[in-house]
Motif scaffolding. Structure first.
Motif, PDB file in Angstrom:
ATOM      1  N   ASP A 255      -0.013   5.557 -15.125  1.00 60.57           N
ATOM      2  CA  ASP A 255      -1.233   5.438 -14.505  1.00 60.57           C
ATOM      3  C   ASP A 255      -2.174   4.953 -15.761  1.00 60.57           C
ATOM      4  O   ASP A 255      -3.235   4.791 -15.694  1.00 60.57           O
ATOM      5  CB  ASP A 255      -1.726   6.861 -14.173  1.00 60.57           C
ATOM      6  CG  ASP A 255      -0.929   7.463 -12.797  1.00 60.57           C
ATOM      7  OD1 ASP A 255      -0.604   6.428 -12.076  1.00 60.57           O
ATOM      8  OD2 ASP A 255      -0.948   8.482 -12.561  1.00 60.57           O
ATOM      9  N   ILE A 256      -1.519   4.738 -16.722  1.00 64.59           N
ATOM     10  CA  ILE A 256      -2.379   4.158 -17.982  1.00 64.59           C
ATOM     11  C   ILE A 256      -2.708   2.951 -17.657  1.00 64.59           C
ATOM     12  O   ILE A 256      -1.914   1.966 -17.405  1.00 64.59           O
ATOM     13  CB  ILE A 256      -1.454   4.313 -19.411  1.00 64.59           C
ATOM     14  CG1 ILE A 256      -1.264   5.681 -19.713  1.00 64.59           C
ATOM     15  CG2 ILE A 256      -2.245   3.711 -20.560  1.00 64.59           C
ATOM     16  CD1 ILE A 256      -0.088   5.852 -20.808  1.00 64.59           C
ATOM     17  N   THR A 257      -3.818   2.638 -17.739  1.00 60.79           N
ATOM     18  CA  THR A 257      -4.588   1.479 -17.448  1.00 60.79           C
ATOM     19  C   THR A 257      -4.858   0.277 -18.708  1.00 60.79           C
ATOM     20  O   THR A 257      -5.165  -0.953 -18.735  1.00 60.79           O
ATOM     21  CB  THR A 257      -5.630   1.256 -16.357  1.00 60.79           C
ATOM     22  OG1 THR A 257      -6.868   2.230 -17.345  1.00 60.79           O
ATOM     23  CG2 THR A 257      -5.274   1.847 -15.387  1.00 60.79           C
ATOM     24  N   GLU A 258      -5.085   0.946 -19.894  1.00 56.39           N
ATOM     25  CA  GLU A 258      -5.340   0.426 -21.028  1.00 56.39           C
ATOM     26  C   GLU A 258      -4.412  -0.415 -21.626  1.00 56.39           C
ATOM     27  O   GLU A 258      -3.044  -0.258 -21.425  1.00 56.39           O
ATOM     28  CB  GLU A 258      -5.704   1.567 -22.124  1.00 56.39           C
ATOM     29  CG  GLU A 258      -7.039   2.116 -21.996  1.00 56.39           C
ATOM     30  CD  GLU A 258      -6.493   3.591 -21.284  1.00 56.39           C
ATOM     31  OE1 GLU A 258      -7.580   4.514 -21.406  1.00 56.39           O
ATOM     32  OE2 GLU A 258      -5.545   3.702 -20.473  1.00 56.39           O
ATOM     33  N   THR A 259      -4.420  -1.704 -22.101  1.00 59.07           N
ATOM     34  CA  THR A 259      -3.754  -2.666 -22.767  1.00 59.07           C
ATOM     35  C   THR A 259      -3.995  -2.991 -24.146  1.00 59.07           C
ATOM     36  O   THR A 259      -5.016  -2.340 -24.650  1.00 59.07           O
ATOM     37  CB  THR A 259      -3.431  -3.777 -21.845  1.00 59.07           C
ATOM     38  OG1 THR A 259      -4.790  -4.316 -21.718  1.00 59.07           O
ATOM     39  CG2 THR A 259      -2.986  -3.353 -20.513  1.00 59.07           C
ATOM     40  N   GLY A 260      -3.227  -3.884 -24.698  1.00 58.99           N
ATOM     41  CA  GLY A 260      -3.485  -4.289 -25.938  1.00 58.99           C
ATOM     42  C   GLY A 260      -3.176  -3.301 -27.125  1.00 58.99           C
ATOM     43  O   GLY A 260      -3.887  -3.334 -28.147  1.00 58.99           O
ATOM     44  N   PHE A 261      -2.143  -2.648 -27.149  1.00 56.42           N
ATOM     45  CA  PHE A 261      -2.005  -1.803 -28.188  1.00 56.42           C
ATOM     46  C   PHE A 261      -1.115  -2.383 -29.048  1.00 56.42           C
ATOM     47  O   PHE A 261      -0.384  -3.521 -28.794  1.00 56.42           O
ATOM     48  CB  PHE A 261      -1.235  -0.500 -27.449  1.00 56.42           C
ATOM     49  CG  PHE A 261      -1.901   0.450 -26.811  1.00 56.42           C
ATOM     50  CD1 PHE A 261      -2.619   1.267 -27.298  1.00 56.42           C
ATOM     51  CD2 PHE A 261      -1.942   0.188 -25.220  1.00 56.42           C
ATOM     52  CE1 PHE A 261      -3.330   2.448 -26.326  1.00 56.42           C
ATOM     53  CE2 PHE A 261      -2.629   1.259 -24.690  1.00 56.42           C
ATOM     54  CZ  PHE A 261      -3.356   2.205 -25.194  1.00 56.42           C
ATOM     55  N   ASP A 262      -1.312  -2.138 -30.258  1.00 60.36           N
ATOM     56  CA  ASP A 262      -0.468  -2.418 -31.486  1.00 60.36           C
ATOM     57  C   ASP A 262       1.120  -1.999 -31.442  1.00 60.36           C
ATOM     58  O   ASP A 262       1.718  -2.536 -32.128  1.00 60.36           O
ATOM     59  CB  ASP A 262      -1.230  -2.274 -32.918  1.00 60.36           C
ATOM     60  CG  ASP A 262      -2.636  -3.086 -32.831  1.00 60.36           C
ATOM     61  OD1 ASP A 262      -2.578  -4.220 -33.198  1.00 60.36           O
ATOM     62  OD2 ASP A 262      -3.567  -2.365 -32.790  1.00 60.36           O
ATOM     63  N   ALA A 263       1.179  -0.647 -31.071  1.00 59.13           N
ATOM     64  CA  ALA A 263       2.432  -0.077 -31.156  1.00 59.13           C
ATOM     65  C   ALA A 263       2.290   0.972 -30.064  1.00 59.13           C
ATOM     66  O   ALA A 263       1.320   1.517 -29.412  1.00 59.13           O
ATOM     67  CB  ALA A 263       2.378   0.707 -32.491  1.00 59.13           C
ATOM     68  N   VAL A 264       3.700   1.300 -29.720  1.00 62.94           N
ATOM     69  CA  VAL A 264       3.999   2.166 -28.705  1.00 62.94           C
ATOM     70  C   VAL A 264       5.042   2.935 -29.051  1.00 62.94           C
ATOM     71  O   VAL A 264       6.156   2.470 -29.429  1.00 62.94           O
ATOM     72  CB  VAL A 264       4.578   1.675 -27.278  1.00 62.94           C
ATOM     73  CG1 VAL A 264       4.855   2.753 -26.140  1.00 62.94           C
ATOM     74  CG2 VAL A 264       3.425   1.020 -26.483  1.00 62.94           C
ATOM     75  N   SER A 265       4.834   4.308 -29.209  1.00 65.65           N
ATOM     76  CA  SER A 265       6.066   5.324 -29.488  1.00 65.65           C
ATOM     77  C   SER A 265       6.296   6.074 -28.276  1.00 65.65           C
ATOM     78  O   SER A 265       5.504   6.511 -27.473  1.00 65.65           O
ATOM     79  CB  SER A 265       5.450   6.398 -30.715  1.00 65.65           C
ATOM     80  OG  SER A 265       4.314   7.117 -30.277  1.00 65.65           O
ATOM     81  N   SER A 266       7.749   6.485 -28.132  1.00 67.13           N
ATOM     82  CA  SER A 266       8.183   7.073 -26.879  1.00 67.13           C
ATOM     83  C   SER A 266       9.152   8.010 -27.631  1.00 67.13           C
ATOM     84  O   SER A 266      10.419   7.599 -28.022  1.00 67.13           O
ATOM     85  CB  SER A 266       8.782   6.223 -25.840  1.00 67.13           C
ATOM     86  OG  SER A 266       9.217   7.000 -24.792  1.00 67.13           O
ATOM     87  N   ILE A 267       8.992   9.121 -27.706  1.00 73.39           N
ATOM     88  CA  ILE A 267       9.700  10.075 -28.522  1.00 73.39           C
ATOM     89  C   ILE A 267      10.143  11.412 -27.715  1.00 73.39           C
ATOM     90  O   ILE A 267       9.447  12.278 -27.226  1.00 73.39           O
ATOM     91  CB  ILE A 267       9.139  10.624 -29.839  1.00 73.39           C
ATOM     92  CG1 ILE A 267       8.297   9.718 -30.616  1.00 73.39           C
ATOM     93  CG2 ILE A 267       9.921  11.879 -30.416  1.00 73.39           C
ATOM     94  CD1 ILE A 267       7.578  10.273 -31.943  1.00 73.39           C
ATOM     95  N   GLY A 268      11.375  11.071 -26.993  1.00 70.75           N
ATOM     96  CA  GLY A 268      11.919  12.123 -26.285  1.00 70.75           C
ATOM     97  C   GLY A 268      11.751  12.082 -24.572  1.00 70.75           C
ATOM     98  O   GLY A 268      11.651  12.974 -23.909  1.00 70.75           O
TER      99      GLY A 268
END
Length: 425
Positions: A255-268
């Protein structure tokens, strides 16, 4: 011939086993010289064992307090589980012996008792919660495990409230130092710098968000399906004066609508989304990034890519992570590449997770009375089995933990990644 329960145990397992058996019918069996004694204290314990031979029946009887194990710490049953996982021979009774065993047990022993309330229903019965990894069913699975209480997690996880594999910088590091070192390692792999925007998917109690904002000057958005986690994390950010630069949101990452991130972390998180959803999951993350942005995926993995990702019917599936799926790092990397990522680095932290779960187990043991008061004896026993068994699994390479780092490169192949990265660890 009528056999006692202890005698039945000897017919099946023999006496060259690492435990003695004492049963409510007054019979004994097993190895009389063993340090550990298993006390089958009532008829319900026997029925659990008969109707689900193996780990699930043992777990049910133990969790309910019907099967007692003398000589072990319920908060840290590591040594006891090690005895069983070392393996011992199971005899194949003759046809005549099977008749004697069945007659001695009686028909009532083959009737399933009511299951512990902590046990999730079998997967085939969970369709009421939607198809596997639907939004509703994922939310129910997360609630089953994570919404125990924040107080319980504080007792087990310690002050960092980090419920993922730590990374020990040296043998003498504490759990808290190792968790901070893990967050720092992720920040460095992502190349975070002041002014960047970070998206942390499956953020838990916000440890990564807090560390990145405090130490690397980024703004950050974290998201979790657990309402308990989101409430605790947002309050912590406010207390530390970070809520103007960081947010932890309760909701589904989709459901996240924001974009344009410099980095994504997905931990677990990857363990919970399902292998069939890898393409849409990694595409989602790829689309959230700027060109040159990086994604760090940190998840439990299998030692190969051949075994089924979904384990049906076992203790972990029923009591810890309903619908959880884990596969080999090769499958994860392939899915990342297929959605456009250039995978730049992969690392196995298996031994670190073995040590992390041992430390959590020790915390549970040290705070046992408080944990029981907070969550109840049955839930606390589930956690003792789960953490001790997990530590053994990582030690023996039954499961692993991998970090995989990918970059969203430009269409012409230009990358922002350094010629030779230095993560400073």
């Amino acid at each position: 011939m009528t056999l006692g329960i202890g005698e039945i145990s000897d017919r099946i397992f023999g006496t060259d086993v690492p435990f003695a058996v004492r049963a409510y019918d007054g019979s004994r069996g097993g190895n009389p010289d063993a340090v550990v004694t298993i006390d089958i204290s009532n008829e319900r314990a026997l029925r659990y064992l008969v109707t689900a031979p193996g780990e699930l029946g043992l777990a049910r009887a133990y969790i309910m307090g019907d099967l007692l194990v003398e000589g072990i710490d319920p908060g840290d049953p590591y040594e006891f589980l090690s005895l069983f996982l070392d393996g011992f021979a199971v005899k194949r009774p003759s046809a005549a012996e099977l008749v004697d065993i069945t007659r001695s047990l009686g028909l009532k022993s083959f009737r399933m008792p009511a299951l512990p309330s902590q046990e999730a229903v079998p997967q085939w019965r969970r369709t009421v919660e939607g198809l596997r990894h639907s939004r509703k069913r994922d939310a129910e699975a997360i609630h089953h495990h994570y919404d125990v209480s924040n107080e319980f997690y504080e007792l087990v996880l310690g002050p960092t409230m980090a419920y993922t594999c730590a990374c020990y910088p040296d043998a003498g590091a504490t759990l808290e130092q190792a968790q901070e070192h893990k967050f720092d390692l992720v920040c460095k792999k992502l190349g975070l710098r002041p002014g960047m925007r970070l998206l942390d998917i499956g953020c838990g109690w916000g440890g990564m968000v807090k560390h990145a904002v405090t130490n690397y000057g980024v703004t950050a958005l974290g998201v979790t399906l657990s309402a308990e986690q989101a409430s605790w994390a947002q309050q912590s950010l406010k207390v530390h004066g970070l809520d103007d630069r960081a947010e932890v949101r309760h909701g589904d990452y989709r459901d996240i609508t924001e974009t344009g991130f410099d980095a994504v972390s997905s931990i677990g998180l990857t363990e919970h989304i399902g292998v069939k959803n890898y393409p849409s999951y990694f595409k989602f993350n790829y689309d959230k990034l700027k060109v040159g942005g990086r994604m760090l995926n940190h998840s439990i993995t299998r030692p190969d890519n051949k075994a089924p990702a979904l384990t049906r019917g076992g203790f972990i599936n029923r009591y810890v992570f309903p619908d959880g799926e884990i596969t080999g790092v090769g499958t994860i990397i392939s899915a990342m590449e297929d959605e456009g990522f250039e995978v730049r680095h992969s690392e196995d932290l298996r031994e670190h997770y073995a040590r992390t779960t041992r430390e959590w187990c020790k915390n549970l043991s040290a705070n046992w009375d408080e944990c029981v008061r907070d969550a109840g004896a049955q839930t606390s026993r589930v956690w003792g089995l789960y953490l001790a068994g997990s530590s053994i699994g990582f030690e023996r390479n039954h499961i692993q933990l991998h970090q995989a780092l990918g970059e969203k490169i430009a269409p012409d192949g230009k990358a922002a990644y350094p010629l030779r990265p230095d993560f400073g660890v």
